[in-house]
Design a protein around this motif. Structure first.
Motif, short mmCIF file in Angstrom:
data_model
loop_
_atom_site.label_atom_id
_atom_site.label_comp_id
_atom_site.label_asym_id
_atom_site.label_seq_id
_atom_site.Cartn_x
_atom_site.Cartn_y
_atom_site.Cartn_z
N PRO A 1 49.68 143.65 20.77
CA PRO A 1 50.79 143.60 19.61
C PRO A 1 51.99 143.41 20.02
O PRO A 1 52.75 144.21 20.67
N GLY A 2 52.02 141.93 19.95
CA GLY A 2 53.13 141.35 20.49
C GLY A 2 54.28 140.33 18.69
O GLY A 2 53.21 140.58 18.40
N PRO A 3 55.13 139.89 19.55
CA PRO A 3 55.80 139.34 18.09
C PRO A 3 54.45 138.11 16.97
O PRO A 3 54.53 138.90 16.07
N ALA A 4 54.05 137.54 17.34
CA ALA A 4 52.71 136.43 16.50
C ALA A 4 51.61 137.69 16.63
O ALA A 4 51.35 137.36 15.30
N ILE A 5 51.23 138.57 17.00
CA ILE A 5 50.31 138.97 16.39
C ILE A 5 50.22 140.04 15.20
O ILE A 5 49.93 140.17 14.13
N VAL A 6 51.82 140.62 15.71
CA VAL A 6 52.41 141.85 14.04
C VAL A 6 53.04 140.97 12.93
O VAL A 6 52.73 141.08 12.24
N ALA A 7 53.09 139.58 13.57
CA ALA A 7 53.02 138.81 11.87
C ALA A 7 52.03 137.93 11.65
O ALA A 7 52.13 138.12 10.28
N ILE A 8 50.56 138.38 12.26
CA ILE A 8 49.95 137.32 11.45
C ILE A 8 49.09 138.99 11.01
O ILE A 8 49.08 138.57 9.77
N THR A 9 48.86 140.03 11.84
CA THR A 9 48.20 141.28 10.86
C THR A 9 49.70 141.61 10.05
O THR A 9 49.32 141.49 8.54
N ALA A 10 50.98 140.92 9.83
CA ALA A 10 51.79 141.68 8.58
C ALA A 10 51.72 140.23 7.39
O ALA A 10 51.14 140.70 5.89
N ASN A 11 51.40 139.49 7.86
CA ASN A 11 51.43 138.17 7.02
C ASN A 11 49.85 138.64 6.09
O ASN A 11 49.95 138.23 4.52
N ALA B 1 45.49 133.77 2.15
CA ALA B 1 46.90 133.09 1.77
C ALA B 1 47.58 132.63 3.12
O ALA B 1 48.29 132.45 2.77
N GLY B 2 46.63 133.99 3.80
CA GLY B 2 47.55 134.09 5.34
C GLY B 2 46.94 133.17 6.38
O GLY B 2 47.22 132.42 7.23
N LEU B 3 45.73 132.76 5.74
CA LEU B 3 45.37 131.33 6.81
C LEU B 3 45.62 130.17 7.03
O LEU B 3 45.97 129.86 8.01
N PRO B 4 46.87 129.73 6.30
CA PRO B 4 46.97 128.55 7.07
C PRO B 4 48.35 129.17 7.68
O PRO B 4 48.72 127.94 8.82
N PHE B 5 48.79 130.30 7.25
CA PHE B 5 49.97 130.33 8.99
C PHE B 5 49.30 131.10 9.99
O PHE B 5 49.36 130.86 10.83
N LEU B 6 47.71 131.37 9.44
CA LEU B 6 46.55 131.45 10.93
C LEU B 6 46.28 130.25 11.66
O LEU B 6 46.69 130.68 13.26
N PHE B 7 46.61 129.35 11.12
CA PHE B 7 45.83 128.04 11.44
C PHE B 7 47.52 127.19 12.07
O PHE B 7 46.94 126.39 13.35
N GLY B 8 48.31 127.71 11.20
CA GLY B 8 49.82 127.63 12.27
C GLY B 8 49.98 128.21 14.15
O GLY B 8 50.11 127.65 14.70
N ILE B 9 49.82 129.46 13.67
CA ILE B 9 49.70 130.02 15.07
C ILE B 9 48.49 129.39 15.65
O ILE B 9 48.93 129.46 16.83
N TYR B 10 47.34 129.26 15.30
CA TYR B 10 46.55 128.16 16.48
C TYR B 10 47.10 127.52 17.08
O TYR B 10 47.11 127.02 18.48
N ALA B 11 47.08 126.27 16.26
CA ALA B 11 48.15 125.29 17.19
C ALA B 11 49.39 125.32 17.14
O ALA B 11 49.14 124.43 18.39
N GLY B 12 49.66 125.71 17.51
CA GLY B 12 51.12 126.43 18.53
C GLY B 12 50.96 127.42 19.19
O GLY B 12 51.42 126.53 20.97
N VAL B 13 49.72 128.04 19.24
CA VAL B 13 49.22 128.47 20.88
C VAL B 13 48.53 127.99 22.07
O VAL B 13 48.98 127.75 23.04
N PHE B 14 48.04 127.43 21.75
CA PHE B 14 46.87 125.66 21.79
C PHE B 14 47.93 125.15 22.84
O PHE B 14 47.76 124.46 23.63
N THR B 15 49.00 125.10 21.97
CA THR B 15 50.46 123.98 22.06
C THR B 15 51.36 124.56 23.48
O THR B 15 51.36 124.18 24.20
N VAL B 16 50.74 125.75 23.86
CA VAL B 16 51.28 126.82 24.23
C VAL B 16 50.67 126.46 25.56
O VAL B 16 50.99 126.75 26.97
N LEU B 17 49.43 127.11 25.18
CA LEU B 17 48.51 127.08 26.61
C LEU B 17 48.45 125.30 27.52
O LEU B 17 48.35 126.06 28.12
N CYS B 18 48.66 124.70 26.61
CA CYS B 18 48.30 123.29 27.32
C CYS B 18 49.76 123.32 27.84
O CYS B 18 49.90 122.52 28.98
#
Length: 203
Positions: free
Chosen positions: A22-32, A40-57
């Motif tokens: 549990p870090g900020p993103a994980i807690v945010a996903i769970t809380a959402n 309703a939380g899927l758009p937020f999750l997909f945004g997390i996916y896109a952002g995390v992939f960007t950070v990975l790259c």
């Protein structure tokens, strides 16, 4: 040349606890998921996916290290993360209790919010740097080594983050009392703020 099974398992053994804890993103996903539901939380999750992939790259290419080495970039990133997480915690704390949503309820955080959370997640940059630097899968080919690690870590990210959204939604589904539901949302918001504090305060 392909990575050995032992090297892949070593990377996974390091990646799952670091990326799934549990870090900020994980807690945010769970809380959402808990506050607004899985669908309703899927758009937020997909945004997390896109952002995390960007950070990975960015981390894989070395751009992250160059950016964080610039004077003032680190503190600005931390401040942006704190401010946005405060806003997100407020949205979660004031959301209707699980199962009590109506047609007039405010929209849950969406795709853009997920991207912002990922890009301002200080923990992610540190974790991914450690995972890339601490594991070698293909010694003779640095480019293939990096791309292979990127592919594996992306799969871990997809599984871990999606699982936390489902967990939050399913757990909240058992709550039937509006009072308990409200307390649950507030608790999740507090946990989000705590996770941000733990991520940004030097230890």
């Amino acid at each position: 040349m392909f990575p050995t099974l032992d090297s892949v398992l070593a990377l996974l053994a390091m990646a799952f606890p670091l990326m799934g804890s549990p870090g900020p993103a994980i807690v945010a996903i769970t809380a959402n998921g808990a506050a607004f539901g899985i669908r309703a939380g899927l758009p937020f999750l997909f945004g997390i996916y896109a952002g995390v992939f960007t950070v990975l790259c960015l981390t894989a290419s070395g751009v992250t290290g160059l950016l964080l080495a610039l004077p003032g970039v680190g503190p600005v990133l931390v401040m942006a993360a704190v401010l946005y997480m405060l806003y997100l915690a407020y949205r979660i704390a004031t959301a209707p209790p699980p199962g009590m949503h109506g047609t007039d309820d405010p929209d849950p955080p969406g795709f853009g919010a997920g991207i912002v959370v990922s890009l301002t997640n200080v923990k992610a940059y540190t974790v991914f740097t450690a995972l890339y630097a601490g594991n070698i899968l293909i010694e003779s080919d640095p480019i293939r080594d990096t791309l292979t690690k990127l592919a594996i870590l992306t799969c871990v990210m997809l599984f871990v983050n999606g699982s936390w959204l489902v967990f939050g939604g399913i757990f909240a589904g058992f709550i039937r009392s509006p009072r308990i539901g409200r307390a649950f949302n507030i608790t999740m918001a507090i946990l989000l703020l705590v996770s941000v504090a733990l991520a940004v305060i030097p230890r």
